[in-house]
Design an enzyme around this catalytic site. Structure first.
Site: not given
Ligand code: KIV
Length: 272
Positions: A52-53, A91, A120, A122, A189
């Site tokens: 989600d970056s 994500d 993934k 969090e 992280e």
């Molecule tokens: O969203 C992302 O790119 C991430 C990485 C920073 C691990 O979760």
């Protein structure tokens, strides 16, 4: 050194578990479209994270908070189309897993409509029931601990996590609880390298690190950071692998090689 992409076997959760057992490190990078995904896979990246970056590096947002489930499904679908053998991890975006039921719904959409092979999410021990239910539904899970960018407004900034012994102990306990609940992989992280070493030792599942030192079973970076595309602030723990390379392919191959040998991250990219 690496197998030609056309002769590689698909990477699965079983492959990653075996690599952990054999002490073989693997490389993870983010991608948000088919061309980038194909390039990373050809260069030997085992796991491609649709992070989600993308909120920051693709959409120009200040945080990952505005990224929606529809955004994630769209970009996951593009990445999955570009991959033949790499494992595609997506994500779960902000507030897409507030309850167990909503988590299963969101993860199922990422898999069915996006083509994700792992999701993934969090959080810490409070996600154990969610991870258990995802797992029961046949959904592979990566548990993201340490700095949680989706909670940035609650954390008050991008800060190193787990510095105090009590916080470090709690992170280890929560990672173990998520492993017991069925998590297949964990990711940490922005934590001290010494804590990441303790986590790698304590966990039977592979541990992926970002800003977490060299002792993890795998490393991940945001591809736009490690190719020098990101404008403005780049995290201290990241590195521009394009410097001194004549192509994107060579830069990514260098990343893969140095992750596997343990040369990356070197001390200047670690948090003490
Ligand atoms: O969203 C992302 O790119 C991430 C990485 C920073 C691990 O979760």
């Amino acid at each position: 050194m690496y197998k030609d992409a056309s002769t590689r076997k698909p990477i699965t959760v079983t492959t990653l578990a075996k690599m952990k057992r054999d002490g073989e490190k693997f490389a993870v990078l983010t991608a948000y479209d088919a061309s980038f995904a194909a390039l990373l896979e050809t260069a030997g990246v085992e796991v491609i994270l649709v992070g989600d970056s993308l909120g920051m590096v693709i959409q120009g947002q200040r945080t990952t908070v505005p990224v929606t489930l529809e955004d994630m499904i769209y970009h996951t679908r593009l990445v999955a189309r570009g991959c033949q053998t790499a494992l595609v991890m997506a994500d779960m975006p902000f507030a897409s897993y507030p309850t167990v039921e909503q988590a299963v719904y969101s993860a199922a959409r990422l898999m069915q409509e996006g083509g994700a092979q792992m999701v993934k999410l969090e959080g810490g021990g409070w996600l154990a029931d969610t991870v258990r239910q995802l797992s029961r539904n046949g959904i592979p899970v990566c548990a993201h601990l340490g700095l949680l960018p989706q909670s940035i407004h609650k954390l008050g900034g991008y800060k190193v996590q787990g510095r105090e012994e009590a916080a470090a102990r709690q992170m280890i306990d929560e990672a173990l609880a998520l492993q017991d609940a069925g998590a297949d992989v964990a990711l940490v992280e922005c934590i001290p390298a010494e804590l990441a070493a303790r986590l790698t030792e304590a966990l039977a599942i592979p541990l992926i690190g970002i800003g977490a030192g060299p002792h993890c079973d795998a490393q991940v970076l945001v591809s736009y950071d490690m190719l020098g595309i990101t404008q403005g602030h780049r995290p201290r723990f990241s590195k521009n692998f394009l410097t001194g390379c004549d192509s994107l392919q060579t830069a990514v191959e260098t990343y893969v090689r140095t992750v596997k040998t343990g040369e990356f991250p070197s001390p200047e990219h670690c948090i003490a």
